[in-house]
Design a protein around this motif. Structure first.
Motif, short mmCIF file in Angstrom:
data_model
loop_
_atom_site.label_atom_id
_atom_site.label_comp_id
_atom_site.label_asym_id
_atom_site.label_seq_id
_atom_site.Cartn_x
_atom_site.Cartn_y
_atom_site.Cartn_z
N MET A 1 76.07 88.40 23.59
CA MET A 1 77.07 88.52 24.64
C MET A 1 78.47 88.42 24.03
O MET A 1 78.94 87.33 23.75
CB MET A 1 76.91 87.38 25.67
N PRO A 2 79.14 89.48 23.84
CA PRO A 2 80.43 89.41 23.17
C PRO A 2 81.49 88.67 23.96
O PRO A 2 82.42 88.16 23.39
CB PRO A 2 80.81 90.88 22.97
N PHE A 3 81.37 88.60 25.28
CA PHE A 3 82.53 88.06 26.00
C PHE A 3 82.20 86.94 26.97
O PHE A 3 83.05 86.50 27.70
CB PHE A 3 83.25 89.19 26.74
N VAL A 5 82.37 83.83 28.19
CA VAL A 5 83.12 82.65 27.79
C VAL A 5 82.32 81.39 28.06
O VAL A 5 82.22 80.49 27.27
CB VAL A 5 84.44 82.58 28.58
N GLN A 6 81.72 81.39 29.23
CA GLN A 6 81.10 80.16 29.69
C GLN A 6 79.72 80.52 30.22
O GLN A 6 79.61 81.28 31.17
CB GLN A 6 81.95 79.61 30.82
N PRO A 8 76.71 80.17 32.50
CA PRO A 8 76.44 79.41 33.71
C PRO A 8 75.34 78.39 33.44
O PRO A 8 74.45 78.62 32.62
CB PRO A 8 75.97 80.48 34.69
N GLN B 181 80.03 97.08 28.16
CA GLN B 181 80.35 95.65 28.16
C GLN B 181 81.63 95.37 27.42
O GLN B 181 82.47 94.61 27.86
CB GLN B 181 79.25 94.90 27.40
N ALA B 185 85.19 93.90 28.76
CA ALA B 185 85.68 92.61 28.24
C ALA B 185 87.17 92.66 27.94
O ALA B 185 87.91 91.72 28.22
CB ALA B 185 84.90 92.22 27.00
N ARG B 188 89.03 92.57 31.40
CA ARG B 188 88.94 91.39 32.27
C ARG B 188 89.81 90.24 31.79
O ARG B 188 90.03 89.28 32.52
CB ARG B 188 87.50 90.90 32.39
N GLU B 194 85.61 83.18 36.05
CA GLU B 194 85.06 82.12 35.22
C GLU B 194 83.96 82.64 34.31
O GLU B 194 83.87 82.26 33.16
CB GLU B 194 84.51 80.98 36.10
N ASN B 195 83.09 83.48 34.86
CA ASN B 195 82.13 84.10 33.96
C ASN B 195 81.71 85.48 34.44
O ASN B 195 81.78 85.80 35.63
CB ASN B 195 80.91 83.20 33.71
N TYR B 227 69.01 85.62 37.73
CA TYR B 227 70.39 85.15 37.59
C TYR B 227 70.93 84.64 38.93
O TYR B 227 71.50 83.56 39.02
CB TYR B 227 71.27 86.28 37.05
N VAL B 231 72.31 80.78 39.16
CA VAL B 231 73.71 80.58 38.78
C VAL B 231 74.33 79.45 39.60
O VAL B 231 74.12 79.33 40.80
CB VAL B 231 74.52 81.90 38.92
N ASN B 232 75.08 78.62 38.92
CA ASN B 232 75.72 77.49 39.58
C ASN B 232 77.12 77.88 40.00
O ASN B 232 78.00 78.05 39.17
CB ASN B 232 75.75 76.30 38.62
#
Lengths: 314, 635
Positions: A1-3, A5-6, A8, B181, B185, B188, B194-195, B227, B231-232
């Motif tokens: 996953m290149p991007f 960040v966080q 879940p 992707q 990236a 964005r 956040e994700n 997912y 997911v939270n």
């Protein structure tokens, strides 16, 4: 996953402190309070069914410890199951409700009945027309109803607050956008709104909530041996001696229950042995049919509910 | 027992523990018409075995009748609800779908992909926690992908699933997936998500929806469903400062006074102190009351009724707050605005603003710029059209309690309502309070309106003449002023043409400038009334909203609208200034009655038939009304 960040947190299922029923409950209470705070003369439509039972329970929660700040209105066609009427009386007495029962007596005087006039005309005169008459008679500017978006396709796009012109028509192409939970309740003189606090509930939610909150419901929802005839692929309960039997028809005792309740000659029963709430919920989870299947009025023609709604049916 | 609830209590608690403990995930799907949104949702429902037998029967027949899959099952028909749109093949509105799996309950908002897109998408996005952004694997990141991302970011949606769809049409290529992707990236980075989780799918064939795709062994991440189930999405709203907007004051009897509302952030316990931002008064929470009994702690999301230990003034709309972290309380702020109505925004026009349970009269005092939602470029503008996004300064008639939208979605959002149609016309998200709002206060003066009027021995008021160009407004107003003057009254006549030579010489004749023109003259008239004068205003003033605005600026008995009702043909025949001729020839643009609208007054105090009455007769009619209202006597 290149991007990413966080990542879940997939492990945690503590999505929220409140379960989804508490979320739904809080949202419904919010809608009740908002309409009461902003409208002058609201009323709650009470049809005695399970959705109405949940609606009534939520309304009592919303305003407690105050009494309900609006009356209940039942549009009675005089062809409801007798157990429904009995239940209505008990609930009204027990909770000290201001209950208004309205019947389109003009329709009855014209000799209307659900057996010979067909479900479509019957519903139009004794429910839609009767509702309009009652709303006009008492000058209500807002009416709460128990409709849910999961019931039927055209309901899926209806707003929580649905506006009606002074002739009670619904215009699906001219709905106000509903952003966040900020509701615009403003109407012009003569216009009214319908409010649907159960919009985001599903049939299963309703039953689970009835179970969790121990809300009384009409016993017809529970399976029992009842006298029925098979007619047009439906099981019709012989609730009183007004139902004329067709040649060859003979009431037989079968273990049945109802998923929705209305006028008894138009409400199809399902064969079932589910006689308790957990059994009903279990049966629902395995069900292969939607709840309106037992209702004659939705099948008249494609988009029939949408047409009825535009004409003023709830 | 007819409705025995006790029977329920004795039942073993078996069947009902399946889904009742789960939370709710609200999400939406975005994409343009042919990206396969409806197919995606239809297929999710289908694969989750949530399509019931009777629905299937009708789906099969509908697919044959109006489907787009050559008679095969058209999953999109499951989610396209209204009959009109089934037949036209477009979605009109936001549709909501409900389903649950063993792990979670879902509410899906499906928004359409036609020209009303921004409006409907913003509506859907305002209530969701997550969005599934559909991308056609053959096309990659398009302008519309960026547009959707921007709107999601604007509305504060933090979780994005990038569903790279139609992988079957690019031979399930990993390279293609990676390059999309990567492209996304870089884009964005400018947005506040956040994700973002990218998942390669084929909605039509069901790859990676519920089941892992055998066609894409190279992909190791979650399927869409796994997912969504895990997911939270909840940020810890209970950790934020306490806020509870008061929705309804609960007073069953004299001994109970509670404040009912939903806690929108933070938590509260009996004994906590809370502040009422409008007065700055604090009190202490006594009880947290619910139908099921008092609770020891109220947390965000709960609908409760709070009682306080002191009898302080709290009404609907107040936001009970943590005194250590108070909301702003101001009448001016900057906000992002999404315009949702066919009639554009006019800075200066009065709208109703509803924020939480507070409703105010508001105007845009400055429209700083609009955002090109495709390029995110800032553009100078005078109005906002349908589906445009702008950054505005707002000015309100009374202060409101609020937080910045990015800190609190519930206390930082508002809608604008048209005062005539009652329509919801815009959605707003507050950035911050304007500093000047904190610092500019009304200077109280000792000599006031009544004192000034008394010295002049008259009642001040405004006579507002409206009507088409050439209707006779100025001649009548002039005559009325002469008569008032001769009776010893102190007057002033504000005439449209004259004011446009001075105060308003920077304004043209676009709708936006007309609104500003009237706003300035109304403010001027108000100052003159305050000075004790009788003010005659003679302006075309074509819009109801602005005339209404002028009316509400002064007190009830200080405004009389005089409608000089002269038919267009008559005005055009007179054509005193030769302007109709020029307008018809196209030499003058935006001419009222020709190519710019005139909205007739609905409740004018005086109506003059300008085609019949002479100026003298008209003046007499006006004086009759002034006498009837006793405006010319000094008592």
């Amino acid at each position: 996953m290149p991007f990413s960040v966080q990542e879940p947190q997939r492990s945690s299922l503590s999505i929220s402190k409140s379960s989804h029923l508490q979320q739904l409950e809080a949202e419904s209470i919010y809608i009740f309070r908002e309409v009461v705070a902003e409208c002058e003369n609201p009323v709650m439509l009470y049809s005695i069914g399970k959705d109405s039972s949940v609606l009534l329970h939520l309304a009592r929660k919303a305003f407690s410890p105050s009494k309900l700040p609006f009356p209940l209105l039942h549009v009675d066609t005089t062809w409801k199951f007798s157990e429904m009427i009995e239940f209505r009386g008990k609930i009204a007495a027990e909770y000290g409700l201001d209950l208004i029962v309205y019947t389109n007596s003009r329709g009855l005087e014209q000799g209307m009945n659900p057996l010979t006039h067909g479900s479509s005309l019957w519903t139009d005169v004794m429910k839609t027309e009767a509702l309009k008459q009652a709303l006009e008679k008492y000058r209500y500017d807002a009416a709460f109803g128990g409709a849910r978006r999961d019931e039927e396709a055209s309901r899926a796009k209806e707003r929580v607050l649905s506006f009606r012109t002074s002739t009670h028509r619904w215009d699906p192409k001219n709905q106000r956008p509903e952003l966040w939970n900020i509701y615009n309740t403003r109407v012009r003189n003569g216009e009214s709104l319908r409010a649907f606090p159960l919009s985001n509930w599903t049939e299963i939610d309703v039953w689970e909530y009835i179970h969790q909150e121990k809300i009384p419901v009409v016993p017809l929802y529970f399976a029992k041996e009842r006298p029925v005839v098979e007619r047009d692929d439906m099981l019709i309960m012989v609730d009183d001696d007004r139902l004329p039997l067709r040649p060859g028809e003979k009431p037989v005792m079968r273990s049945v229950r109802f998923r929705t309740l209305g006028c008894y000659p138009l409400s199809g029963a399902i064969e079932s042995t589910a006689s308790s709430l957990p059994e009903i919920i279990q049966e629902m989870l395995g069900s292969r049919n939607s709840e309106r299947q037992g209702r004659l009025i939705d099948h008249d023609s494609v988009g029939s509910m949408e047409k009825k709604k535009q004409e003023g049916y709830f | 027992m007819p409705y025995d609830s006790h029977k329920i209590q004795h039942e073993p608690e078996t069947a009902c523990t399946t889904s009742a403990e789960l939370g709710l995930l609200r999400f939406m799907t975005c994409g343009s018409v042919d990206d396969g949104k409806s197919t995606f949702i239809g297929r999710l429902l289908w694969d989750s075995k949530l399509v019931l037998d009777d629905q299937l029967t009708s789906l099969e027949s509908e697919s044959k009748r109006v489907g787009t899959q050559q008679g095969d099952i058209d999953y999109a028909l499951l989610v396209d609800g209204l009959q009109a749109e089934r037949e036209q093949g477009i979605t009109i509105d936001v549709a909501y779908r409900f389903f649950s799996t063993g792990k979670r309950k879902f509410v899906v908002a499906d928004t359409p992909g036609h020209e009303q897109y921004t409006r409907n998408m913003a509506t859907g996005a305002s209530t969701v926690d997550l969005a599934v952004l559909m991308i056609d694997a053959r096309k990659g990141v398009l302008t519309q992908t960026k547009r959707h991302s921007f709107i999601l970011s604007l509305l504060g949606v933090k979780h994005i699933v990038l569903a790279i769809n139609k992988m079957d049409l690019v031979d399930y290529s990993e390279e293609q997936f990676d390059s999309i992707q990567f492209e996304y990236a870089s884009f964005r980075a400018s947005l506040e998500f956040e994700n973002v989780e990218a998942i390669p799918i084929s909605a039509l064939h069901g790859d990676n929806l519920l089941n892992r795709s055998a066609n894409m062994p190279w992909y190791e991440g979650p399927t869409i469903m796994s997912y969504l189930e895990t997911v939270n999405i909840k940020q810890d709203v209970t950790a934020r400062p306490f806020r509870m907007p008061v929705q309804w004051v609960n007073r069953p009897h004299l001994d109970f006074r509670g404040f009912s509302g939903t806690i929108v952030s933070g938590a509260v316990l009996p004994g906590d102190s809370v502040v009422v931002p409008s007065s700055g008064k604090t009190s202490t929470v006594e009880r947290i009351v619910t139908f099921d009994g008092d609770v020891e702690r109220g947390v965000a999301g709960q609908a409760v009724t709070v009682t306080l230990t002191d009898e302080i003034d709290v009404s609907r709309g107040e936001v009970l707050s943590d005194p250590r972290a108070r909301p702003d309380f101001a009448d001016q702020f900057e906000a992002k605005l999404i315009w949702m109505h066919e009639e554009p925004l006019f800075p200066g026009r009065h709208y109703l603003l509803k924020m939480g349970f507070q409703t105010r009269t508001a105007q845009v005092s400055a429209l700083k710029y609009k955002v090109n939602i495709n390029t995110l470029e800032h553009l100078a503008t005078k109005t906002l059209e349908l589906n445009e996004v702008g950054i505005c300064n707002f000015s309100l008639d009374h202060p409101v309690s609020f937080d910045a939208y990015q800190d609190n979605r519930e206390t930082g959002s508002f809608i604008l309502i048209d005062r005539y149609t009652n329509g919801t016309i815009a959605a707003g998200m507050i950035d911050f309070a304007l500093r000047r709002a904190h610092n500019i206060h009304w200077q109280s003066v000792d000599i006031h309106k009544a004192a000034r009027a008394k010295l002049k021995g008259q009642k001040p008021f405004i006579l507002w003449f409206t009507g088409l160009s050439g209707a006779g407004k100025s001649s009548i107003a002039n005559l009325v002023e002469k008569k008032l003057h001769s009776l010893g009254h102190h007057t002033y006549l504000l005439d449209g043409d004259n004011v446009r030579h001075g105060l308003n010489r920077d304004l043209g004749f676009t709708d936006a400038d007309r609104v500003e023109n009237i706003r300035r003259v109304a403010e001027t008239a108000k100052l003159m009334v305050d000075a004790g004068l009788i003010v005659l205003v003679s302006f075309i003033s074509p819009f109801r909203s602005e005339r209404q605005m002028a009316r509400t600026m002064v007190e009830d008995n200080e405004f009389l609208e005089v409608f000089i009702d002269t038919p267009l043909e008559v005005c055009e025949r007179r054509d005193v200034k030769g302007l109709y001729k020029k307008a018809r020839a196209g030499e003058v643009k935006n001419f009222t009655g020709i190519d710019s609208p005139y909205e007739r007054p609905e409740h004018a105090e005086v109506i003059i038939d300008g085609s019949k009455d002479t100026a003298e007769q008209a003046a007499l009619t006006i004086f009759d009304e002034l006498d009837r209202k006793r405006l010319l006597s000094s008592d």
